[in-house]
Design an enzyme around this catalytic site. Structure first.
Site, short mmCIF file in Angstrom:
data_model
loop_
_atom_site.label_atom_id
_atom_site.label_comp_id
_atom_site.label_asym_id
_atom_site.label_seq_id
_atom_site.Cartn_x
_atom_site.Cartn_y
_atom_site.Cartn_z
CE1 TYR A 9 51.70 42.23 29.17
CE2 TYR A 9 50.05 44.02 28.44
CZ TYR A 9 51.56 43.77 28.60
OH TYR A 9 52.44 44.56 28.61
N GLY A 24 52.34 35.69 39.04
CA GLY A 24 51.78 35.80 37.66
C GLY A 24 50.79 34.83 37.16
CG LEU A 50 32.12 38.07 38.24
CD1 LEU A 50 31.93 37.79 39.45
CD2 LEU A 50 31.53 39.50 37.94
CG ASN A 105 31.74 38.72 33.16
OD1 ASN A 105 32.77 38.34 32.68
ND2 ASN A 105 31.49 38.07 34.27
N GLY A 156 47.65 41.53 42.14
CA GLY A 156 47.42 40.14 41.61
C GLY A 156 46.52 39.23 42.25
CB THR A 162 40.49 39.33 34.04
OG1 THR A 162 40.93 38.11 33.31
CG2 THR A 162 39.50 40.30 33.37
CB CYS A 187 63.68 53.41 33.25
SG CYS A 187 65.34 53.27 33.67
P1 NAD Z 1 43.98 42.26 40.14
O1 NAD Z 1 43.39 41.24 40.94
O2 NAD Z 1 44.43 43.56 40.75
O3 NAD Z 1 43.09 42.90 39.08
C1 NAD Z 1 42.25 41.86 38.25
C2 NAD Z 1 40.96 42.55 37.85
O4 NAD Z 1 40.14 41.92 36.84
C3 NAD Z 1 40.01 43.24 38.92
O5 NAD Z 1 39.85 44.48 38.93
C4 NAD Z 1 38.96 42.51 38.79
O6 NAD Z 1 37.58 43.11 38.98
C5 NAD Z 1 38.88 41.89 37.22
N1 NAD Z 1 38.01 41.13 36.76
C6 NAD Z 1 37.97 39.49 37.37
N2 NAD Z 1 36.88 38.86 36.54
C7 NAD Z 1 36.54 39.76 35.68
C8 NAD Z 1 35.72 39.35 34.66
N3 NAD Z 1 35.25 38.36 34.24
N4 NAD Z 1 35.52 40.59 33.78
C9 NAD Z 1 36.01 41.71 33.93
N5 NAD Z 1 36.80 42.07 34.88
C10 NAD Z 1 37.23 41.26 35.80
O7 NAD Z 1 45.34 41.81 39.37
P2 NAD Z 1 46.26 42.46 38.55
O8 NAD Z 1 47.46 42.52 39.53
O9 NAD Z 1 45.90 43.56 37.75
O10 NAD Z 1 46.81 41.31 37.65
C11 NAD Z 1 46.16 40.67 36.61
C12 NAD Z 1 46.54 39.52 35.81
O11 NAD Z 1 47.75 39.93 35.35
C13 NAD Z 1 47.00 38.40 36.88
O12 NAD Z 1 46.75 37.04 36.40
C14 NAD Z 1 48.43 38.56 36.88
O13 NAD Z 1 49.03 37.40 37.28
C15 NAD Z 1 48.69 39.02 35.51
N6 NAD Z 1 50.02 39.58 35.64
C16 NAD Z 1 50.49 40.11 34.26
C17 NAD Z 1 51.66 40.78 34.33
C18 NAD Z 1 52.44 40.96 33.08
O14 NAD Z 1 53.35 41.54 33.02
N7 NAD Z 1 51.66 40.73 31.83
C19 NAD Z 1 52.36 41.13 35.42
C20 NAD Z 1 51.85 40.84 36.42
C21 NAD Z 1 50.76 40.08 36.76
#
Ligand code: NAD
Length: 556
Positions: A322, A492, A274, A243, A53, A265, A410
């Site tokens: 999401y 989050g 990015l 991107n 995250g 992302t 689960c």
């Molecule tokens: P992470 O940092 O591990 O992964 C984010 C990914 O996005 C990276 O691989 C990065 O390279 C990519 N990225 C960044 N900018 C980009 C762009 N312009 N184009 C394409 N790819 C790009 O984060 P994560 O743990 O996977 O979490 C992602 C997001 O989801 C966070 O904002 C997090 O808070 C949120 N989240 C959602 C839930 C849910 O239940 N829906 C749960 C936890 C986290």
């Protein structure tokens, strides 16, 4: 990751087996789960202590990590270690019913609760971003989110596509710790997934762990392969390097036949998104050199990204946020229609929250996958009539590669979780499991979070931003005997946007653990039912009445 490594970085792996390295299993559980969060198989960037995250960390510094390990090794059964944003600050005499660890991560006073102030304090070494399960030591790799994502796409399939995603294409971005669950959750629902990430190593990593099927050479190939698979109603997930802020609009212009659109992302943190025009290799240095400018550019790109999502919405696709705050960032980037599509919680998950259902999870402290196989069988025996659960447990057993300590998740609700906990505790006592289990959950749960752009978006009574609930939740779990309890801010969705709480219990097979498990695993989801009763949800009221939860304001 060496260039981001913090001083003292080294590979960490939790001890395995049934021998204690501490003075008791509650402490041992905390120690192993802290270490497991930083296991290179589990953490996204372990050298910099980042678990997932964006910058969600398990410890503030390697020095603080060492101090926590040292302290846990000598902590007695009636002592409690206090952790302030990833650093141990004290040990107090409490009682055997008290948690062994109490944690508060990333909390800031309201008017100061923004990224700029947080980063200033972080640079001074005073705080750490804990995300949800990073700073509270119950992250179990990408599987943790897989179940929730599977549930979400299952709900979309039921809502729009006759119960299956077969014959549909989903477009999404972000293959990080959480987002990496999307391709597998989509193919488990029989659909085709097109997943964009600007970091090619994330694509390769998801292929290695079998969450993603293939990598396309370019967008043309990705689209061709996606349409072929869709027409054959064959589940397939395809990674595309690039991107999202460029690829989404490009696909819209090409009139790509996309049925479902979302994004994961790290949009919640503009310095982890990015912007268009910056090379991925330069991202970190550019963000560090001029965070303000980088933030503006990231928001501008997010505006383009979300505008394309709304473009797909206008064409009839199912589009949702999401849980990464991309709508609000796009709004800040100047895009007016960012909130035209809903968040996934009000759209699909809230009815589950109303009955206290949420992401229950457990990890085998033994390190032995056989222990998880045994708990899988036990779950199926405990809940024989739940077909949805059976499908998940069976598929997870076949498809999920463990990362770090073997674990399972689960979704179970009020009245179910404590039964599972007690059963597991019996299995530890009888020797059917080779060592104790850590039983916890995500902070994204029914009664443990206030997050107006995500879990509590559009509450029936408008109480989206009321944060008394997660605080009460942490107090309740502390009073009920959890092994460690945490209160976090900003997980989050980022600074200023959420307050949430976590709990983990160790099932060590003792009678005392049974009493604690029964209380925590009843009261914790019970808080979720209570929170939704209070907000006026009818189904929650029925659940409370049926399952005997007292609601004072409803008692004549
Ligand atoms: P992470 O940092 O591990 O992964 C984010 C990914 O996005 C990276 O691989 C990065 O390279 C990519 N990225 C960044 N900018 C980009 C762009 N312009 N184009 C394409 N790819 C790009 O984060 P994560 O743990 O996977 O979490 C992602 C997001 O989801 C966070 O904002 C997090 O808070 C949120 N989240 C959602 C839930 C849910 O239940 N829906 C749960 C936890 C986290």
């Amino acid at each position: 990751d060496r260039k981001d490594a913090l001083p003292g970085a080294r590979p960490v792996r939790a001890p395995r087996g049934s021998e204690l390295t501490t003075l008791g299993w509650q402490q041992e559980g905390a120690l192993r789960m802290l270490m497991n969060n930083l296991d290179p198989e589990v953490a996204e960037h372990p050298d910099s202590l980042v678990v997932y995250g964006g910058t969600g960390r398990a410890a503030r510094s390697w020095e603080a990590f060492d101090a926590m390990v040292r302290t846990l090794k000598t902590l007695r059964d009636d002592e409690t270690m206090l952790v302030q944003s990833g650093k141990p600050v004290g040990v107090l005499r409490t009682s055997e019913w008290a948690p062994r660890v109490l944690l508060a991560n990333s909390n800031l006073v309201g008017d100061w609760a923004n990224w700029e102030e947080f980063r200033r304090l972080e640079a001074l070494g005073l705080t750490m971003y804990g995300q949800m399960t990073a700073g509270s030591w119950i992250y179990i790799g990408t599987q943790g989110i897989l179940q929730g994502t599977y549930e979400t796409f299952g709900a979309i399939a039921r809502k729009r596509f006759h119960g299956t995603l077969a014959g549909t294409i989903t477009l999404t971005a972000g293959l990080g710790g959480m987002g990496g669950a999307q391709p597998l959750a989509i193919t488990m629902n029989e659909g085709v997934a097109l997943c964009v990430d600007c970091d090619e190593t994330r694509i390769d990593r998801r292929i290695k762990t079998r969450y993603l099927d293939v990598k396309a050479e370019n967008l043309d190939e990705a689209l061709r392969v996606a349409v072929e698979a869709r027409d054959a109603r064959r589940p397939l997930s395809i990674g595309v390097h690039g991107n999202a802020a460029e690829i989404f609009p490009d696909l819209l212009v090409r009139e790509a036949p996309i049925d479902i659109v979302t994004d994961q992302t790290s949009a919640h943190d503009p310095l982890a998104y990015l912007p268009v025009g910056i090379d991925f290799a330069e991202m970190k240095s550019r963000a560090a050199a001029d965070p303000k400018r980088f933030t503006d550019e990231a928001r501008e790109s997010m505006a383009q990204h979300v505008e394309a999502m709304v473009g797909f919405l206008d064409r009839g696709a199912e589009v949702f946020d999401y849980g990464n705050s991309i709508r609000d960032e796009a709004r800040k980037g100047g895009y007016k229609r960012a909130f035209d599509f809903p968040g996934f919680v009000p759209a699909y998950i809230r009815p589950l929250f109303e009955e206290g259902l949420g992401p229950f999870r457990w990890a085998a402290l033994s390190g032995d996958p056989k222990d998880i196989e045994a708990t899988d069988r036990a779950i199926l025996e405990l809940f024989p009539n739940n077909e949805h659960l059976r499908r998940w447990i069976t598929m997870a057993g076949e498809k999920v590669a463990f990362e770090g300590l073997p674990a399972r998740i689960c979704w179970l609700g009020y009245g179910e979780r404590h039964r599972a906990g007690l059963k597991f505790n019996e299995m530890v006592a009888s020797g059917e499991l080779s060592a104790p289990l850590a039983i916890g959950r995500d902070h994204l749960d029914s009664g443990s979070v206030a997050s107006p752009y995500r879990e509590t978006e559009s509450m029936l009574d408008g109480s989206d931003a009321i944060a008394d609930w997660p605080l009460l939740n942490a107090l309740v779990n502390t009073a009920s005997g959890a092994s460690w309890v945490s209160i976090h801010h900003g997980g989050g969705v980022g600074m200023g946007r959420s307050i949430h709480a976590g709990q983990v219990c160790i099932a060590d097979g003792t009678e005392l653990a049974a009493r604690k498990l029964e209380a925590v695993l009843t009261n914790d989801p019970g808080m979720g039912v209570i929170r939704h009763v209070d907000a006026g949800y009818e189904h929650a009221r029925e659940v409370a009445a049926e399952r005997g939860i007292r609601i004072p304001m409803s008692e004549a």
